[in-house]
Scaffold this active site. Structure first.
Site, PDB file in Angstrom:
ATOM      1  N   CYS A   1      29.695  37.008  68.608  1.00  0.00           N
ATOM      2  CA  CYS A   1      28.755  37.383  69.650  1.00  0.00           C
ATOM      3  C   CYS A   1      28.123  36.083  70.146  1.00  0.00           C
ATOM      4  O   CYS A   1      27.494  35.363  69.384  1.00  0.00           O
ATOM      5  CB  CYS A   1      27.687  38.319  69.084  1.00  0.00           C
TER       6      CYS A   1
ATOM      7  N   LYS B   1      43.147  38.505  26.293  1.00  0.00           N
ATOM      8  CA  LYS B   1      43.655  37.459  27.186  1.00  0.00           C
ATOM      9  C   LYS B   1      42.624  37.321  28.310  1.00  0.00           C
ATOM     10  O   LYS B   1      42.664  38.044  29.303  1.00  0.00           O
ATOM     11  CB  LYS B   1      45.027  37.836  27.741  1.00  0.00           C
TER      12      LYS B   1
ATOM     13  N   ARG C   1      45.188  22.244  32.161  1.00  0.00           N
ATOM     14  CA  ARG C   1      46.569  22.390  31.757  1.00  0.00           C
ATOM     15  C   ARG C   1      47.486  21.515  32.607  1.00  0.00           C
ATOM     16  O   ARG C   1      48.426  20.912  32.110  1.00  0.00           O
ATOM     17  CB  ARG C   1      46.971  23.856  31.900  1.00  0.00           C
TER      18      ARG C   1
ATOM     19  N   GLU D   1      40.192  28.880  26.826  1.00  0.00           N
ATOM     20  CA  GLU D   1      40.136  29.352  28.197  1.00  0.00           C
ATOM     21  C   GLU D   1      38.707  29.195  28.703  1.00  0.00           C
ATOM     22  O   GLU D   1      37.772  29.718  28.098  1.00  0.00           O
ATOM     23  CB  GLU D   1      40.551  30.833  28.198  1.00  0.00           C
TER      24      GLU D   1
ATOM     25  N   CYS E   1      24.120  43.991  70.672  1.00  0.00           N
ATOM     26  CA  CYS E   1      23.489  43.622  71.949  1.00  0.00           C
ATOM     27  C   CYS E   1      24.436  43.797  73.147  1.00  0.00           C
ATOM     28  O   CYS E   1      24.075  43.483  74.273  1.00  0.00           O
ATOM     29  CB  CYS E   1      22.951  42.195  71.890  1.00  0.00           C
TER      30      CYS E   1
ATOM     31  N   CYS F   1      20.778  37.456  70.048  1.00  0.00           N
ATOM     32  CA  CYS F   1      21.217  38.763  69.517  1.00  0.00           C
ATOM     33  C   CYS F   1      20.335  39.131  68.322  1.00  0.00           C
ATOM     34  O   CYS F   1      20.224  38.364  67.368  1.00  0.00           O
ATOM     35  CB  CYS F   1      22.681  38.695  69.091  1.00  0.00           C
TER      36      CYS F   1
ATOM     37  N   SER G   1      52.864  28.300  28.494  1.00  0.00           N
ATOM     38  CA  SER G   1      52.339  29.584  28.960  1.00  0.00           C
ATOM     39  C   SER G   1      52.950  30.665  28.063  1.00  0.00           C
ATOM     40  O   SER G   1      53.612  30.361  27.085  1.00  0.00           O
ATOM     41  CB  SER G   1      52.634  29.788  30.437  1.00  0.00           C
TER      42      SER G   1
ATOM     43  N   ASP H   1      12.843  26.196  25.276  1.00  0.00           N
ATOM     44  CA  ASP H   1      12.517  25.193  26.304  1.00  0.00           C
ATOM     45  C   ASP H   1      11.582  24.131  25.750  1.00  0.00           C
ATOM     46  O   ASP H   1      11.695  22.956  26.071  1.00  0.00           O
ATOM     47  CB  ASP H   1      11.870  25.856  27.528  1.00  0.00           C
TER      48      ASP H   1
ATOM     49  N   ASP I   1      40.780  35.966  31.470  1.00  0.00           N
ATOM     50  CA  ASP I   1      41.341  35.465  32.714  1.00  0.00           C
ATOM     51  C   ASP I   1      40.528  34.274  33.206  1.00  0.00           C
ATOM     52  O   ASP I   1      39.515  34.430  33.871  1.00  0.00           O
ATOM     53  CB  ASP I   1      41.305  36.596  33.751  1.00  0.00           C
TER      54      ASP I   1
ATOM     55  N   CYS J   1      29.653  42.984  71.500  1.00  0.00           N
ATOM     56  CA  CYS J   1      28.840  43.010  70.279  1.00  0.00           C
ATOM     57  C   CYS J   1      28.285  44.430  70.081  1.00  0.00           C
ATOM     58  O   CYS J   1      27.704  44.991  71.018  1.00  0.00           O
ATOM     59  CB  CYS J   1      27.696  42.013  70.410  1.00  0.00           C
TER      60      CYS J   1
ATOM     61  N   GLU K   1      44.651  39.404  20.312  1.00  0.00           N
ATOM     62  CA  GLU K   1      43.459  38.794  20.925  1.00  0.00           C
ATOM     63  C   GLU K   1      43.333  39.228  22.378  1.00  0.00           C
ATOM     64  O   GLU K   1      44.313  39.639  22.981  1.00  0.00           O
ATOM     65  CB  GLU K   1      43.600  37.253  20.925  1.00  0.00           C
TER      66      GLU K   1
ATOM     67  N   TYR L   1      41.263  29.662  21.507  1.00  0.00           N
ATOM     68  CA  TYR L   1      42.230  30.571  20.886  1.00  0.00           C
ATOM     69  C   TYR L   1      43.276  29.878  20.040  1.00  0.00           C
ATOM     70  O   TYR L   1      44.191  30.513  19.551  1.00  0.00           O
ATOM     71  CB  TYR L   1      42.890  31.462  21.934  1.00  0.00           C
TER      72      TYR L   1
ATOM     73  N   LYS M   1      50.476  42.509  29.662  1.00  0.00           N
ATOM     74  CA  LYS M   1      49.699  42.477  30.907  1.00  0.00           C
ATOM     75  C   LYS M   1      49.391  43.899  31.375  1.00  0.00           C
ATOM     76  O   LYS M   1      50.284  44.758  31.419  1.00  0.00           O
ATOM     77  CB  LYS M   1      50.496  41.750  31.997  1.00  0.00           C
TER      78      LYS M   1
HETATM   79  S1  IVH Z   1      47.919  31.465  23.562  1.00  0.00           S
HETATM   80  C1  IVH Z   1      51.203  28.510  23.085  1.00  0.00           C
HETATM   81  N1  IVH Z   1      45.837  33.095  23.561  1.00  0.00           N
HETATM   82  O1  IVH Z   1      46.958  32.740  29.024  1.00  0.00           O
HETATM   83  C2  IVH Z   1      50.220  29.606  23.272  1.00  0.00           C
HETATM   84  N2  IVH Z   1      46.535  32.158  25.615  1.00  0.00           N
HETATM   85  O2  IVH Z   1      50.175  32.211  29.927  1.00  0.00           O
HETATM   86  C3  IVH Z   1      49.662  29.633  24.603  1.00  0.00           C
HETATM   87  N3  IVH Z   1      45.129  32.784  27.534  1.00  0.00           N
HETATM   88  O3  IVH Z   1      46.833  29.970  30.604  1.00  0.00           O
HETATM   89  C4  IVH Z   1      48.489  30.409  24.869  1.00  0.00           C
HETATM   90  N4  IVH Z   1      43.723  34.052  26.412  1.00  0.00           N
HETATM   91  O4  IVH Z   1      45.166  29.800  28.687  1.00  0.00           O
HETATM   92  C5  IVH Z   1      46.670  32.322  24.294  1.00  0.00           C
HETATM   93  N5  IVH Z   1      43.999  34.518  23.419  1.00  0.00           N
HETATM   94  C6  IVH Z   1      44.806  33.741  24.148  1.00  0.00           C
HETATM   95  C7  IVH Z   1      44.640  33.579  25.531  1.00  0.00           C
HETATM   96  C8  IVH Z   1      45.528  32.779  26.241  1.00  0.00           C
HETATM   97  C9  IVH Z   1      44.046  33.566  27.602  1.00  0.00           C
HETATM   98  C10 IVH Z   1      45.774  32.100  28.682  1.00  0.00           C
HETATM   99  C11 IVH Z   1      46.196  30.693  28.426  1.00  0.00           C
HETATM  100  C12 IVH Z   1      47.331  30.470  29.400  1.00  0.00           C
HETATM  101  C13 IVH Z   1      47.837  31.849  29.643  1.00  0.00           C
HETATM  102  C14 IVH Z   1      49.201  31.991  29.009  1.00  0.00           C
END
Ligand code: IVH
Length: 627
Positions: free
Chosen positions: A419, A112, A133, A167, A404, A424, A80, A35, A114, A401, A110, A219, A307
């Protein structure tokens, strides 16, 4: 050393610590030392604004809200990923890769994460553009919002021109905190971190985005002037070395079996991670092979997302608990036989409102399917009809309620039953808890237990009464000693000087949480000006929609609110937005206000003048009646 060189040295030092803290999670110095560096830089920049550059660590939060987001055409589409849900799906993917690519196959696995896909452009090492995107071809320019993410480097270590993809997300702890605040503000909670991240990045005010504390993992490298690495794993290493946070898991494996083993491993430990993941991504490591395999219209052929299956369990609906919320709504909660779901024990789940229970025909004693939506919030999905006993009867929502006993009412177009009794005790308790909470007036020592006790012993009838509480009065409460009573009275008194946005939050205006309160404070500068604002004036602010504007004007028109505000004024609470925040344009000037001002009470005008550093002479009392 010249001032310019000193500024540059401070910036490099701060960037290094940002990287250590936000990317590597390995801080080298204590927060207060950091800081101090920031303060020194801010101070030098304030005295030498000619040296301020957009990449300076002090410039992460743009001072003004945006009017909207501009469109951005992506240099290459943001695709995607195809999904795999089983080992068979992965094996099928592996076969197709080997059919299409003759070279030796290696995969990178890697996490994924969210969140929300973003594209980041750097020119000569400087972050110049960040986009969502969108539809994959055209996204929205959210550069100013992304700049607030502390793990995003504003400049790279080398003056490179490149585009990275990644992401943006909310860490689990931050997500939980955000939802807590939303619950307290009677705002709808986000179902999962992804929705929360998306909602945050869509905010028009970067200072609000900064409060959300988003994070970013990159990524992939979409475009790079100069050398391109031969392997994806090398690109990731390069990105990491350039200052970005990358997936902590970026393991190179030789077979799809090994990749699958990692999937199963992470399926087991996903809930111990500090961020939500909905699967793993498996990518062909060879970049020439990626080009050779190419893409379909929607997704690359060289990568796949494994997934995790949704976690659903069966439990029993033991009871439906009805509580009265801060907005007087009757909130039903399912009391469930405890079951373990997605790593935590679930014994309660919100049932939202009477309609939700009726639509699903949930009956006390039912076996029910329970699921974690977005793997975070437990949700009762449906009754298990095949296991329903003949004796179970439809659930009847209470007509009064539970606290009360006043008959409940439902306004037209609303699902909530409320209520209607303004006195109350449940309502008063919730309002006071909220008033004193961290995101509102932040009164230390005024938690649920003390509030409950104050209400039970009828020491307060509204929030303003807190300010006349005395130590002897508090000593009449059970379990409150001299020391706690004294510090509570002090903490309450201290809160009188709180910033205006805290007070606006604390009023508990339906739909107005901490962030909107800050916007309102900044826009209107005083509680009195805000109270007089018309719906049209409120809606002129980008973040305020018609529902919120209506809710605000209804609130300030209510006799109870007017009464409360006058009591708070009499108690000496701060009603104006901080002076420093608006500059001192009127400093040294003295004003005398006479007659009437269109659309502004004399009191409000005085507050405005003072908020800009001016002085008001003479009495300005005699508040104008509301028109
Ligand atoms: S590769 C062309 N790597 O997952 C390659 N995507 O449906 C495209 N996501 O919304 C993506 N972690 O943002 C890749 N390690 C990762 C990821 C990743 C999360 C997301 C990406 C996209 C969705 C793909």
């Amino acid at each position: 050393m010249s001032i310019k060189a000193k500024i540059e040295q401070l910036r490099s030092e701060i960037e290094k610590h940002d990287y250590q803290y936000h990317v590597l999670d390995a801080p080298l110095i204590a927060d207060h030392d950091y800081d101090r560096l920031m303060e020194e830089l801010r101070d030098l920049e304030a005295r030498h604004p000619e040296f301020i550059v957009p990449a300076s660590p002090t410039q992460r939060v743009a001072p003004r809200p945006l009017p909207g987001f501009a469109e951005v055409r992506h240099s290459t589409p943001l695709l995607s990923l195809a999904n795999a849900y089983s080992y068979e799906d992965l094996a099928e993917f592996d076969r197709r890769v080997r059919d299409g690519f003759a070279g030796p196959v290696e995969y990178v696995v890697e996490l994924k994460i969210d969140g929300l896909a973003v594209a980041l452009r750097y020119e000569a090492g400087l972050f110049v553009l960040g986009a969502t995107r969108g539809d994959g071809e055209v996204g929205e320019d959210i550069t100013d919002n992304l700049r607030t993410i502390l793990s995003l480097p504003l400049r790279l270590r080398e003056p490179l021109t490149l585009e990275v993809r990644g992401e943006a997300f909310l860490p689990v702890a931050t997500f939980a905190q955000l939802n807590n605040e939303r619950r307290e503000s009677a705002l709808p909670e986000f179902a999962n971190p992804r929705n929360a991240a998306a909602g945050s990045l869509r905010q028009l005010d970067p200072s609000v985005v900064a409060l959300r504390k988003l994070d970013l993992v990159v990524y992939g490298l979409a475009q790079q002037a100069g050398a391109v690495s031969a392997r994806h794993s090398e690109s990731l290493e390069f990105l990491h070395q350039s200052g970005f946070k990358v997936s902590p898991l970026r393991q190179v494996v030789a077979t799809i079996k090994e990749a699958y083993a990692l999937c199963l491993h992470y399926q087991g430990i996903r809930h111990n991670l500090p961020y939500g993941i909905d699967g793993l991504v498996i990518k062909l490591n060879d970049q020439a092979g990626q080009v050779q395999l190419g893409t379909t219209a929607k997704s690359p052929r060289w990568a796949i997302a494994y997934k995790f299956p949704a976690e659903v369990g069966i439990s029993r609906l033991l009871d439906i608990e009805i509580s009265v919320g801060r907005t007087a709504s009757l909130n039903p909660t399912a009391i469930l036989e405890p079951l373990t779901l997605a790593g935590t024990v679930v014994s309660r789940a919100t049932l939202h409102n009477a309609d939700f229970i009726a639509a699903k025909d949930l009956r006390l004693g039912d076996y029910v399917y329970v699921q974690k939506a977005g793997d975070i919030i437990p949700e009762v999905v449906a009754p298990v009809l095949s296991r329903r006993g003949a004796e179970l009867v439809p659930y009847i929502f209470p007509a009064a309620c539970p606290v009360c006993q006043t008959p409940v009412v439902q306004s037209a177009g609303e699902v909530a039953w409320r209520c209607p009794n303004p006195k109350c005790p449940a309502l008063l308790r919730e309002k006071l808890i909220y008033f004193a909470s961290k995101s509102a007036m932040d009164i230390a020592g005024l938690g649920e237990a003390v509030v409950t006790s104050l209400v039970q012993h009828k020491l307060v009838a509204d929030a303003a009464d807190l300010y006349s509480l005395t130590v002897p009065q508090l000593l009449t409460l059970p379990r409150l000693g001299q020391r706690s009573a004294t510090s509570l009275v002090e903490a309450i008194a201290k809160s009188k000087h709180n910033a205006l946005d805290r007070l606006i939050t604390a009023l508990g205006i339906p739909l107005v949480g901490e962030k909107v309160a800050l916007t309102l404070a900044r826009e209107f500068l005083s509680l009195d000006v805000l109270a007089q604002a018309t719906e049209a004036e409120l809606m002129a602010i980008p973040e305020i929609g018609p529902k919120m504007a209506e809710s605000i004007s209804i609130f300030f028109a209510k006799a109870d609110s007017i009464n409360l505000i006058e009591k708070l004024r009499a108690a000496g609470l701060n009603f104006v937005y901080a002076l420093s925040a608006r500059g001192n344009a009127l400093a040294g000037k003295t004003f005398v206000i006479t007659g009437t001002l269109p659309g502004l009470s004399r009191e409000a005008a005085a507050e405005l003048i003072m908020a800009h550093g001016g002085t008001v002479a003479g009495s300005v009392s005699g508040k104008q009646p509301r028109s």
